[in-house]
Design a protein around this motif. Structure first.
Motif, short mmCIF file in Angstrom:
data_model
loop_
_atom_site.label_atom_id
_atom_site.label_comp_id
_atom_site.label_asym_id
_atom_site.label_seq_id
_atom_site.Cartn_x
_atom_site.Cartn_y
_atom_site.Cartn_z
N ILE A 15 1.32 -0.65 0.06
CA ILE A 15 0.14 -0.65 -0.01
C ILE A 15 0.79 0.78 0.23
N LYS A 16 1.93 0.73 0.97
CA LYS A 16 2.99 2.60 0.31
C LYS A 16 3.22 2.38 -0.71
N LYS A 17 3.77 1.28 -1.53
CA LYS A 17 4.09 1.52 -2.67
C LYS A 17 3.30 2.26 -3.55
N LEU A 18 1.96 1.43 -3.54
CA LEU A 18 0.93 2.54 -4.00
C LEU A 18 1.25 3.68 -3.98
N LEU A 19 0.24 4.34 -2.68
CA LEU A 19 0.35 5.28 -2.42
C LEU A 19 1.19 7.05 -2.98
N LEU A 20 2.74 5.87 -3.01
CA LEU A 20 4.05 6.63 -3.49
C LEU A 20 3.26 6.57 -5.59
N GLU A 21 3.05 5.77 -6.01
CA GLU A 21 3.55 5.79 -7.29
C GLU A 21 1.63 6.62 -7.84
N TYR A 22 0.70 6.41 -6.49
CA TYR A 22 -0.35 7.41 -7.14
C TYR A 22 -0.07 8.77 -6.70
N ILE A 23 0.43 9.26 -5.83
CA ILE A 23 1.29 10.54 -5.76
C ILE A 23 2.12 11.20 -6.61
N THR A 24 2.96 10.80 -7.90
CA THR A 24 4.15 10.47 -8.43
C THR A 24 3.94 10.24 -9.68
N GLY A 25 2.39 10.02 -10.15
CA GLY A 25 1.59 9.49 -11.05
C GLY A 25 1.76 8.44 -11.75
N ALA A 26 2.90 7.42 -11.03
CA ALA A 26 2.85 6.50 -11.73
C ALA A 26 2.16 4.89 -11.96
N ILE A 27 1.16 5.04 -11.15
CA ILE A 27 0.88 3.84 -10.96
C ILE A 27 -0.20 3.43 -11.81
N ASP A 28 -0.16 2.10 -12.22
CA ASP A 28 -0.91 1.84 -13.49
C ASP A 28 -2.40 0.89 -12.94
N LYS A 29 -2.89 0.44 -13.68
CA LYS A 29 -3.82 0.12 -13.79
C LYS A 29 -4.52 -0.81 -12.86
N LYS A 30 -3.38 -2.31 -12.97
CA LYS A 30 -4.49 -2.45 -11.59
C LYS A 30 -3.26 -2.85 -10.53
N ILE A 84 -6.77 -2.34 -6.68
CA ILE A 84 -5.57 -2.43 -6.17
C ILE A 84 -5.77 -0.89 -4.66
N LEU A 85 -5.52 -0.22 -4.57
CA LEU A 85 -5.85 0.98 -4.26
C LEU A 85 -6.71 1.69 -3.77
N THR A 86 -7.53 1.26 -4.81
CA THR A 86 -9.85 1.67 -4.41
C THR A 86 -9.59 0.87 -3.80
N HIS A 87 -9.40 -0.32 -3.52
CA HIS A 87 -10.79 -1.23 -2.94
C HIS A 87 -9.87 -1.49 -1.51
N TRP A 88 -8.56 -1.07 -1.15
CA TRP A 88 -7.88 -1.04 -0.16
C TRP A 88 -9.12 0.86 0.67
N ARG A 89 -8.87 1.34 -0.01
CA ARG A 89 -9.81 2.86 0.12
C ARG A 89 -10.83 2.20 0.50
N GLN A 90 -11.82 1.44 -0.19
CA GLN A 90 -13.25 1.75 0.11
C GLN A 90 -13.78 0.78 1.46
N GLU A 91 -12.21 -0.25 1.77
CA GLU A 91 -11.97 -1.23 2.83
C GLU A 91 -12.76 -0.46 4.36
N ALA A 92 -12.71 0.44 4.28
CA ALA A 92 -12.92 0.92 5.54
C ALA A 92 -12.32 2.87 5.20
#
Length: 389
Positions: free
Chosen positions: A9-24, A28-36
């Protein structure tokens, strides 16, 4: 949360902020946000312009500074929710410090220069004042945030700053008299109707409403966007008509967006229950549901949403979640005087999330988008040119 999962999740947050996150990764990050709810609140605070530093060097925090910053985030985001404190503080260790350390590693990249202040080229569109049109056709510009009383034969209106408050005047006349409040680009306004209902009107919107409600229903007509906190009155339902739909409530809080140029009408329910009806269909919404339809369409689509994205404007913020760049800039054009030119058509479809104060200088908003390292902007006159990074 297991260490392996938290690292991901830390890695995905970093990729999201820097714009490097891919579709998959985004899935995963969207699912984590919806968990709680606490996950989503943490995510919004991390991407908020109020939290992210102006440049990467400012993200080099000592453990003491990290703890202090996190305490501030927790107080702002989770105040009065003491039951969550222990869990929230664990998130501090899991996310905040590692995220800042990762951003420190990125400082070797060339910093994106801040765009110069655009006070001359790109200005807020507060060129005309909101207009109050009385039932006799006379128009009153609401130019200054003054305190004054506006009286007519049918009502008493107290104007305080950017708020109008109606008080019904007793009269034997049962005729329904209407006022219209029109909000031009670059403005918003509040009003309290004579029944105690509170309405927030967004930019480029208007509301036609009775100065005093008579009869079996309370009915108003909206063009544009409005947030309604309806005074409960089970004997007199409240109806909002907007671009071919009708939203019927007894007492609740909800947002209606019905700009004619968008050709999409959305009703987002925050509290209570509402009936949404068009020419062919009718649905009942429960809290956190949104109804979407078109003026000509038969069906009304219902989905569960995070209402903060759709009502954040009443708190003075621009909030976007995985929103197309073209839609973001179109929304900003309602507040700032600029045109847009895309060097490549596909840039319009790039998704971005943004949570920023509407009072920020326009250049600060563009800088926040540029820091994703996915796009660049340049200014030519009053035209914003969008380029590949």
């Amino acid at each position: 949360m297991e260490e392996r999962d938290s690292d991901n999740i830390k890695k995905l947050l970093l990729e999201y902020i820097t714009g490097a996150i891919d579709k998959k990764g985004l899935e995963i990050l969207t699912h984590w946000r919806q968990e709680a709810k606490s996950h989503e609140e943490l995510f919004q605070r991390l991407i908020s312009e109020d939290f992210l530093p102006k440049n990467r060097e400012e993200c080099i925090l000592s453990p003491q500074d990290t703890e202090k910053e996190w305490q501030q985030i927790c107080r702002r985001t989770f105040r009065k929710k003491t039951i969550r404190w222990q869990r929230i503080l664990r998130y501090a260790a899991v996310f905040l410090l590692p995220l800042c350390l990762c951003l420190f590693l990125l400082k070797q990249k060339q910093d994106i220069p801040e765009l110069p202040p655009l006070a001359q080229a790109i200005q807020e569109l507060k060129t005309t004042a909101p207009i109050l049109t009385l039932s006799d056709g006379s128009c009153i510009p609401l130019e200054h945030k003054a305190t004054e009383e506006i009286r007519s034969s049918h009502s008493s209106i107290l104007r305080t700053g950017d708020t109008l408050r109606y008080t019904a005047v007793k009269s034997a006349d049962t005729t329904i008299h209407y006022n219209t409040l029109t909000i031009p680009k670059g403005n918003d306004y509040h009003l309290m109707l004579s029944d105690g209902t509170i309405v927030y009107l967004n930019t480029s919107s208007s509301l036609k409403y009775p100065v005093r409600f008579n009869g079996a229903v309370r009915e108003v007509e909206l063009v544009g966007e409005g947030y309604f906190n309806v005074k409960h009155d089970p004997e007199h339902p409240f109806i909002v008509k907007a671009n071919g739909i009708a939203v019927k409530v007894l007492g609740t809080s909800f947002n209606v967006r019905a700009y004619q140029e968008e050709k999409i009408i959305s009703t987002t329910l925050v509290e209570g229950a509402v009936y949404v009806k068009n020419r062919q269909s009718e649905v009942i919404l429960t809290p956190s549901q949104q109804a979407v339809c078109t003026p000509e369409g038969r069906d009304i689509d219902v989905q569960t949403v995070n209402t903060d994205y759709y009502v954040g404007w009443i708190t003075g913020r621009f909030i976007f979640n995985n929103t197309r760049l073209d839609d973001i800039l179109t929304r900003l054009q309602q507040w700032y005087n600029f045109e847009v030119f895309y060097e490549k058509e596909q840039l319009k479809d790039l998704p971005f999330s943004l949570n920023i104060d509407k009072q920020k200088d326009f250049s600060k908003i563009l800088n926040a988008l540029e820091r994703t390292e996915r796009i660049r902007f340049s200014i030519k006159g009053n035209t914003v040119v969008v380029k590949n990074y």
